[in-house]
Design an enzyme around this catalytic site. Structure first.
Site, PDB file in Angstrom:
ATOM      1  CD  GLU A 142      -2.934  -1.167   2.310  1.00  0.00           C
ATOM      2  OE1 GLU A 142      -2.630  -0.541   3.346  1.00  0.00           O
ATOM      3  OE2 GLU A 142      -3.979  -1.824   2.189  1.00  0.00           O
ATOM      4  CD  GLU A 298      -4.112  -5.915   2.446  1.00  0.00           C
ATOM      5  OE1 GLU A 298      -4.836  -5.152   3.131  1.00  0.00           O
ATOM      6  OE2 GLU A 298      -2.875  -5.830   2.440  1.00  0.00           O
ATOM      7  CD  GLU A 346      -3.969  -3.631  10.313  1.00  0.00           C
ATOM      8  OE1 GLU A 346      -4.718  -3.065   9.511  1.00  0.00           O
ATOM      9  OE2 GLU A 346      -2.975  -4.296   9.962  1.00  0.00           O
TER      10      GLU A 346
END
Ligand SMILES: [Zn+2]
Length: 659
Positions: A142, A298, A346
């Site tokens: 990303e 993802e 996360e």
């Protein structure tokens, strides 16, 4: 069809790995992304390397018939690198240097970072290029997430190098940046700095060039790793995971450097229209390499962890939204992540294998969807044909959303989404194209906004219309050239022939206000172009165009709001106001056809011979006029298809006539 996700085994004791591999098999997983955040584990010190654990993992996965998408692990530099070279950490526009302790903490222009990243990529590539599990290379993660720009001295020097390559001489830069304004003239390259925090508005062309540079600086990081992989491991496809319609990176340029496009998509289950925006993003991903299938790298099986309120996906939604990615060109459905983390930022992000293990609802869906996706193998590789194109330019996006404009409320992504919604609800296929595209492949070209328009592009759009094409152009388009200098002579000067209008003055609409618009033509079209415009209106004069709708009150009352211009063999529409619902008239005139007509909330889209039908409502829906075999249920459909709440079908024409 690829099925799997990110696996972060370094977060777990090795005893867990065998259980993971067995459960992956049970779920039908055939692809695992490894090593995305493994830098500190792979290289614990400047001269220390530890690949033994990754060797065992690749062997283990290969033993279970699972292919590996191997990451270069360069998105999160280890602590030792940052402490030895603090200048690697990025600096904000206010001069604050960001600390270690999160991720993506690096300056894109840092030679230390770039060299360390390339070294790591080379070591990984050399070790695993011949491993039989290796199927894909996954560079970094990303790009541009968290940090899209760095204002340190190193970045400033890199910016100056980039500017010298672009302009060659300083007079050209002074002209492009309009430095005669506010005494901003530069007498030497060394006087130029990035657009850091300043007392007032910063030079808009300087800021625009900075955005171009920042996209290129990150791209240089990507390209350096790509070159290593191509050299060491030729023939293995390379990608980096995009973030849908992401402003900071010019994905047209980025995608041209990839072997295939992959995307990370996180539609918000709390947003009742999330599936429409998602469809738009997937169509962009499909378009980035000219219609070639892409990979959903993802998504979340249920909730994410990074919104203020993280709503899970209700039963059936994960399946429906996953099928939507395939409907719009994905040849695989992958996730962040395989096993839910026990610790870290996360840990509340959903995963294929939730904290509750195999007794959870999530696990049941993981297994069920894996089996279902396998039935869609015949769809892989098929393509979507579109008669409509939407022009998207990152240059124009960056220029449009600068300050000191008639309105700072213009959000290109939202404007495009509002036009896209009209196509989506009619099941009309659409490609995204860059301004350099060949428009003649399409019946209808939509430019919801092209604030920045090169004269050459305007000429090609005008020829497209003259040759019989239909063009619909949104307000505040064709305003500036590539330097962000106004096209003089009345807006939108470069499109005057195609559109037949002159905008005298912009009349942006204040927040929470609307401007009534009524049809200007009697008969069939009446009513279809009426409504309440928001955001924008204009004092518009027609030259050769005819008004289709006009303002029904206020200072612009009676003046044209939407126009249509016959130019050569084609039509040029102009929207002087924000009223996307009026696009119906444009679509009707162009005669573009839907994939299939469906009740409201049911999406129909084609890939090759396959017709996807997705019911985004919580009610039973019936679609008529269909026949074929549903790949998902195996049922034969004759004339009518019933879709349950959040139901889906993938129809293939019946291969053999009944006896
Ligand atoms: Zn920097």
């Amino acid at each position: 069809m690829l099925y799997g996700g990110d696996y972060n085994p370094e977060q777990w004791p090795e005893e867990t790995w065998a259980e993971d591999a067995a459960l992956m098999k049970e779920a039908g997983v055939n692809m695992i992304t490894l090593g995305v955040f493994s830098w500190a584990r792979l290289q614990p010190g400047p001269d220390t390397w530890d690949f033994a654990w990754l060797d065992r993992l690749l062997d283990l996965l290969h033993g279970h018939g699972i292919a590996v998408d191997l990451a270069t692990a360069t998105a999160s530099p280890p602590a030792w690198l940052v402490r030895a070279h603090p200048e690697v950490l990025p600096v904000r526009s206010d001069g604050v240097r960001l600390e270690f302790g999160s991720r993506q903490h690096y300056c894109p222009s840092s030679p230390v970072y770039r060299e360390a990243a390339v070294t790591l990529a080379r070591r990984i590539a050399e070790r695993y290029r011949d491993h039989p599990a290796l199927a894909l290379w996954h560079i970094h993660n990303e790009y541009g997430d968290h940090v899209t720009e760095c204002f340190c001295a190193e970045s400033a020097a890199d910016f100056r190098r980039w500017l010298r390559a672009r302009y060659t001489d300083l007079d050209a830069l002074n002209f492009a940046w309009g430095t005669a304004f506010w005494s901003q003239r530069y007498g030497s390259w060394d006087e130029i700095e990035p657009p850091r925090d300043a007392p007032g508005p910063v030079n808009p062309t300087q800021t625009l060039d900075w955005r171009r540079f920042c996209s290129d600086a990150l791209l240089a990081c990507y390209q350096a790793e790509k070159d290593v992989l191509d050299e060491v491991s030729p023939g293995v496809p390379v990608t980096t995971n995009f973030m849908s319609m992401f402003k900071a990176l010019d994905y047209w340029e980025w995608a041209s450097r990839e072997d295939f496009v992959s995307d990370d998509a996180y539609p918000d289950p709390a947003d009742p229209e999330a599936h429409i925006t998602a469809a738009m993003n997937y169509d962009l991903m499909r378009s980035l390499k000219g219609g070639r299938p892409w990979l959903l790298m993802e998504q979340a099986p249920s909730a994410v962890s990074w919104r203020p309120v993280n709503v899970p996906k209700r039963p059936g939604l994960h399946r429906l939204w996953s099928l939507q990615t395939v409907a719009r060109g994905a040849d695989g459905v992958m996730y962040f992540q395989w096993r839910a983390s026990r610790a870290g930022a996360e840990k509340f992000h959903s995963a294929l294998l939730p904290h509750g293990g195999t007794r959870s609802r999530g696990w049941a869906e993981t297994v069920r969807f894996g089996a279902e996706l396998a039935k869609l193998g015949p769809v892989a590789g098929s393509r979507t044909e579109a008669e409509v194109a939407i022009v998207l330019s990152w240059d124009s996006w960056w220029a449009l959303e600068q300050e000191d404009h008639p309105s700072t409320r213009l959000d290109l992504r939202a404007i495009i989404a509002s036009w896209y919604r009209e196509l989506w609800r009619r099941n009309i296929a659409v490609d995204f194209v860059p301004p350099e595209a060949d428009f003649t492949r399409y019946r209808l070209v939509l430019a919801p906004n092209l604030y920045m328009l090169r004269s050459e592009t305007a000429e090609r759009l005008t020829r497209f219309v003259a040759g019989g094409g239909h063009l619909a152009c949104g307000f505040f388009s064709g305003i500036v050239d590539e330097h962000d200098h106004i096209h003089l002579g009345g807006y939108p000067a470069p499109l005057r022939d195609a559109l037949g209008v002159v905008v005298d003055e912009f009349w942006p609409v204040p927040d929470d206000r609307t401007v009534p618009v009524e049809s200007a033509v009697a008969g069939a079209a009446e009513g279809t172009v009426a409504g309440a415009a928001t955001l924008w209106s204009e004092w518009l004069d027609v030259t050769t165009a005819e008004p289709v709708a006009s303002y029904a009150g206020g200072p612009l009352g009676g003046r044209p709001a939407i126009t249509r211009n016959v130019h050569g063999d084609g039509l040029g529409w102009y929207f002087g106001c924000h009223l996307p619902s009026a696009l119906g008239a444009v679509l009707d005139a162009a005669g573009v056809r839907p994939a299939h007509e469906t009740p409201a909330g049911v999406e129909a889209t084609r890939r090759g011979e396959f017709l996807f039908l997705l019911n985004h409502t919580d009610a039973v829906s019936r679609v008529s006029g269909l026949s074929g075999i549903d790949l998902l249920s195996g049922a034969t459909v004759r004339d009518e298809l019933e879709l349950g709440p959040l139901g889906a079908a993938v129809l293939t024409p019946n291969p053999a006539p009944e006896r």
